[in-house]
Design a protein around this motif. Structure first.
Motif, mmCIF file in Angstrom:
data_model
loop_
_atom_site.group_PDB
_atom_site.id
_atom_site.type_symbol
_atom_site.label_atom_id
_atom_site.label_comp_id
_atom_site.label_asym_id
_atom_site.label_seq_id
_atom_site.Cartn_x
_atom_site.Cartn_y
_atom_site.Cartn_z
ATOM 1 N N PRO A 59 0.871 -1.170 -0.143
ATOM 2 C CA PRO A 59 0.315 0.389 -0.395
ATOM 3 C C PRO A 59 1.051 1.606 0.163
ATOM 4 C CG PRO A 59 -0.824 -1.890 1.702
ATOM 5 C CD PRO A 59 0.490 -2.248 1.263
ATOM 6 N N GLY A 60 2.105 1.055 0.505
ATOM 7 C CA GLY A 60 2.596 2.825 0.439
ATOM 8 C C GLY A 60 3.760 2.588 -0.592
ATOM 9 N N ILE A 61 3.683 1.218 -1.642
ATOM 10 C CA ILE A 61 4.757 2.140 -2.518
ATOM 11 C C ILE A 61 4.318 3.106 -3.853
ATOM 12 C CG2 ILE A 61 3.344 0.881 -4.189
ATOM 13 C CD1 ILE A 61 5.660 -0.737 -5.312
ATOM 14 N N ARG A 62 5.810 3.628 -3.801
ATOM 15 C CA ARG A 62 5.554 5.146 -4.661
ATOM 16 C C ARG A 62 7.297 4.693 -5.562
ATOM 17 N NH1 ARG A 62 4.217 9.984 -3.877
ATOM 18 N NH2 ARG A 62 6.170 10.539 -3.888
ATOM 19 N N VAL A 63 6.968 5.063 -7.310
ATOM 20 C CA VAL A 63 8.005 5.552 -7.661
ATOM 21 C C VAL A 63 8.498 6.897 -7.942
ATOM 22 C CG1 VAL A 63 7.660 2.942 -9.309
ATOM 23 C CG2 VAL A 63 6.612 5.053 -9.557
ATOM 24 N N VAL A 64 9.678 6.586 -7.895
ATOM 25 C CA VAL A 64 10.330 8.318 -7.659
ATOM 26 C C VAL A 64 11.271 7.973 -9.131
ATOM 27 C CG1 VAL A 64 11.616 10.063 -7.144
ATOM 28 C CG2 VAL A 64 9.934 8.579 -5.417
ATOM 29 N N ALA A 65 11.611 8.466 -10.435
ATOM 30 C CA ALA A 65 12.227 8.239 -11.904
ATOM 31 C C ALA A 65 13.289 8.957 -10.578
ATOM 32 C CB ALA A 65 12.062 9.662 -12.354
ATOM 33 N N GLN A 66 15.039 9.356 -10.792
ATOM 34 C CA GLN A 66 15.862 9.354 -10.705
ATOM 35 C C GLN A 66 16.669 9.992 -11.804
ATOM 36 O OE1 GLN A 66 16.852 9.795 -7.689
ATOM 37 N NE2 GLN A 66 15.040 9.163 -7.012
ATOM 38 N N ASP A 67 16.060 8.913 -13.061
ATOM 39 C CA ASP A 67 17.403 9.826 -14.506
ATOM 40 C C ASP A 67 16.401 9.474 -15.308
ATOM 41 O OD1 ASP A 67 20.037 10.346 -13.520
ATOM 42 O OD2 ASP A 67 20.195 8.023 -12.445
ATOM 43 N N ILE A 68 16.399 9.543 -16.372
ATOM 44 C CA ILE A 68 15.139 9.516 -17.633
ATOM 45 C C ILE A 68 16.265 10.627 -18.428
ATOM 46 C CG2 ILE A 68 13.698 10.507 -18.873
ATOM 47 C CD1 ILE A 68 12.174 11.460 -16.200
ATOM 48 N N LEU A 69 16.812 9.323 -19.636
ATOM 49 C CA LEU A 69 17.407 9.466 -20.573
ATOM 50 C C LEU A 69 16.166 9.265 -22.267
ATOM 51 C CD1 LEU A 69 20.242 7.627 -19.779
ATOM 52 C CD2 LEU A 69 20.383 9.986 -19.435
ATOM 53 N N VAL A 70 16.636 10.264 -22.746
ATOM 54 C CA VAL A 70 15.970 10.419 -24.033
ATOM 55 C C VAL A 70 16.433 9.721 -25.323
ATOM 56 C CG1 VAL A 70 14.041 11.748 -25.604
ATOM 57 C CG2 VAL A 70 14.458 12.046 -23.317
ATOM 58 N N ASP A 71 16.336 9.380 -25.956
ATOM 59 C CA ASP A 71 17.018 9.469 -27.782
ATOM 60 C C ASP A 71 15.805 9.158 -28.926
ATOM 61 O OD1 ASP A 71 18.398 9.487 -29.361
ATOM 62 O OD2 ASP A 71 19.505 7.069 -28.607
ATOM 63 N N GLY A 72 15.590 9.931 -29.462
ATOM 64 C CA GLY A 72 14.810 10.256 -30.512
ATOM 65 C C GLY A 72 13.423 10.175 -29.843
ATOM 66 N N ASP A 73 12.568 8.516 -30.386
ATOM 67 C CA ASP A 73 11.999 8.571 -29.950
ATOM 68 C C ASP A 73 11.773 7.194 -28.790
ATOM 69 O OD1 ASP A 73 12.213 5.893 -31.192
ATOM 70 O OD2 ASP A 73 10.438 5.916 -32.202
ATOM 71 N N LYS A 74 12.128 7.081 -28.107
ATOM 72 C CA LYS A 74 12.805 6.508 -26.625
ATOM 73 C C LYS A 74 13.072 6.781 -25.652
ATOM 74 C CE LYS A 74 12.893 2.063 -28.721
ATOM 75 N NZ LYS A 74 12.759 2.778 -30.722
ATOM 76 N N ALA A 75 12.881 6.724 -24.172
ATOM 77 C CA ALA A 75 13.080 7.242 -22.897
ATOM 78 C C ALA A 75 12.765 6.287 -22.072
ATOM 79 C CB ALA A 75 11.950 8.231 -22.664
ATOM 80 N N ALA A 76 14.779 6.210 -20.974
ATOM 81 C CA ALA A 76 14.442 5.822 -20.871
ATOM 82 C C ALA A 76 14.933 5.397 -19.039
ATOM 83 C CB ALA A 76 16.249 4.535 -20.494
ATOM 84 N N VAL A 77 14.153 5.096 -18.365
ATOM 85 C CA VAL A 77 14.119 5.669 -16.608
ATOM 86 C C VAL A 77 14.392 4.789 -15.867
ATOM 87 C CG1 VAL A 77 11.583 5.341 -17.070
ATOM 88 C CG2 VAL A 77 12.637 6.723 -14.768
ATOM 89 N N ARG A 78 15.422 5.295 -15.207
ATOM 90 C CA ARG A 78 16.095 3.857 -13.711
ATOM 91 C C ARG A 78 14.753 5.104 -12.625
ATOM 92 N NH1 ARG A 78 18.867 5.345 -9.427
ATOM 93 N NH2 ARG A 78 20.325 7.484 -10.777
#
Length: 126
Positions: A59-78
């Motif tokens: 119930p307490g789960i949350r996600v928080v983006a630390q890194d977002i990298l974008v290349d063309g039409d792709k985005a990677a997130v850690r």
């Protein structure tokens, strides 16, 4: 707004929908033909079910983006994952790659690390 800014904002909107449990609003961020490679499904309905399963179990789960990298039409997130107790003190993390089409998520690949045994998203949702 640059493509990087737009992709980052899209990811942050999706995480906000997850963190506030507004799953129906997240559906609007995905194309009708959205494909989740981890779930092996088309459309966001299975993703919404997966989110419900995770939030019911943690119930307490949350996600928080630390890194977002974008290349063309792709985005990677850690992203770090909060609200899950681990025995070794390692904070769980998610790694996701999205293909974005016309400002919406069209495709997703993902993996996780640091989750306690049998509670990784792959185990819970598999």
């Amino acid at each position: 707004m640059t493509a990087r800014d737009e992709a980052s904002a899209l990811i942050q909107r999706m995480q906000e929908c997850f963190n506030t449990r507004r799953f129906d609003q997240a559906a609007d961020l995905h194309t009708p033909g959205f494909f989740s490679h981890p779930l092996g499904t088309t459309g966001f309905a299975a993703g919404k079910d997966a989110w419900r399963t995770l939030t019911a179990r943690f119930p307490g789960i949350r996600v928080v983006a630390q890194d977002i990298l974008v290349d063309g039409d792709k985005a990677a997130v850690r992203s770090t994952v909060e609200g899950i107790e681990t025995t070794d003190g390692v904070q769980p993390m998610l790694f996701e790659i999205f293909r974005i089409d016309d400002g919406r998520f069209a495709e997703m690949w993902g993996a996780s690390t640091g989750f306690p045994p049998l509670v990784s998203p792959e185990e819970v949702l598999g």
